[in-house]
Design an enzyme around this catalytic site. Structure first.
Site, PDB file in Angstrom:
ATOM      1  N   PRO A 202      67.352 -12.736   5.227  1.00  0.00           N
ATOM      2  CA  PRO A 202      67.457 -11.883   6.393  1.00  0.00           C
ATOM      3  C   PRO A 202      66.223 -11.899   7.274  1.00  0.00           C
ATOM      4  CG  PRO A 202      67.278 -10.591   4.375  1.00  0.00           C
ATOM      5  CD  PRO A 202      66.878 -11.973   4.074  1.00  0.00           C
ATOM      6  N   GLU A 203      66.452 -11.833   8.559  1.00  0.00           N
ATOM      7  CA  GLU A 203      65.380 -11.644   9.533  1.00  0.00           C
ATOM      8  C   GLU A 203      65.534 -10.219  10.078  1.00  0.00           C
ATOM      9  OE1 GLU A 203      65.198 -14.950  12.308  1.00  0.00           O
ATOM     10  OE2 GLU A 203      66.244 -16.237  10.897  1.00  0.00           O
TER      11      GLU A 203
END
Length: 299
Positions: free
Chosen positions: A2-3
């Site tokens: 995830p960013e």
DNA sequence: GCCAGCCTGTTG
DNA sequence: CAACAGGCTGGC
């Protein structure tokens, strides 16, 4: 995995489900995933007062302590209303631990009883739970004192959050000057320069700003960097609005997928037609990461 | 800066 | 079988 948009989506999905809940028990099944869990003090018995985010870090506010969570590549944080392996356990915790001093033996719970790759489990007194699942074991949990975030190197070194209004075009221009020889994509990925941008959103932002990822940061005009700053925030906001990008593993705290993958222009699109000019998207390596861009649209 | 290393799973 | 994957760390 995830960013910023994915972590923010996880945060939003979990917040209403866990805030105000009291932690009855904490189980860890993979010691290396935890930096400092020699004691459970600060975890068990604590009430979740908030869930915040800085860059790709999630911070569960537990009063005197803060549980820091970084999902790295394949980490997931999943809310479980009822976990099969937990039948009866929450009830026993509720009745047996309410007035017990710490150090009491926890009801036995084995990793084999839980879904694969479960690294940790936080059980709340109402029987619900937060499950940390991570195939590659890169993710990290750490318990920090609430008044001293510098106790963690990664956290204290972070730049401004990329979605925060505090992060300005001037900040980006200054970082570009400071890392003049580095490719601009590398600067976007430096978490100490600006926090939250990862490989997907770096490529997508540079495409929308018309800038080649491998262009030295010092050789981009202030006007173009200002445009890039604007585009980065617009892309991140749009991705948050769509619940993040799910092309592989990513799901939010409820197991639901995001939709930004439908709007990807270059990421994972090598050899496909550029949505603007139709020329094939190229893949190179920049800043040690696979990088996609359109040689015709980006300069 | 760059690059291997950390891990496991999937894809070519 | 090798290459690659949404990230970060530590050692040149």
């Amino acid at each position: 995995m995830p960013e910023l948009p994915e972590v923010e989506t996880i945060r939003r999905s979990l917040l209403p489900l866990i805030s105000g809940k009291r932690i009855a028990a904490f189980y860890s099944f993979t010691p290396e995933v935890f930096s400092n869990f020699s004691t459970r003090a600060g975890l068990e018995g604590a009430v979740v007062q908030g869930l915040s985010r800085h860059g790709k870090y999630l911070l569960a506010e537990l009063g005197d302590s803060v549980l820091m969570i970084h999902l790295r590549m394949t980490g997931k944080l999943l809310y479980e209303d009822q976990l099969p392996g937990l039948d009866g356990i929450s009830e026993r915790l509720r009745t047996s631990r309410a007035n017990e001093p710490s150090g009491m033996a926890l009801p036995c719970l084995r990793a084999e009883d839980l879904p694969p790759h479960t690294r940790a489990l936080i059980v709340f007194t109402d029987g619900s739970a937060l499950r940390f699942q991570d195939i590659r074991r890169f993710g990290r949990l750490k318990l920090l004192p609430a008044d001293d975030f510098s106790a963690d190197r990664g956290l204290s070194g972070l730049g401004k959050d990329a979605l925060s209004p505090d992060w300005t075009a001037e900040d980006l221009i200054r970082e570009a000057k400071h890392h003049a020889k580095a490719p601009i994509k590398g600067v976007l990925l430096m978490q100490d320069a600006v926090a939250g941008i990862g490989n997907i959103y770096a490529d997508e932002s540079l495409f929308r700003a018309g800038i080649r990822p491998d262009r030295p940061a010092g050789r981009i005009s202030a006007a173009r960097l200002t445009r890039l700053h604007e585009v980065v925030q617009a892309v991140l906001e749009r991705a948050v609005g769509l619940g993040g990008t799910s092309f592989r593993d990513y799901v939010n705290g409820l197991g639901g997928k995001g939709h930004f993958q439908l709007e990807l222009a270059v990421y994972q699109k090598e050899n496909q037609a550029c949505p603007v000019c139709g020329q094939p998207i190229r893949k190179i390596e920049t800043a040690g990461r696979g990088t996609r861009f359109c040689p015709h649209c980006q300069h």
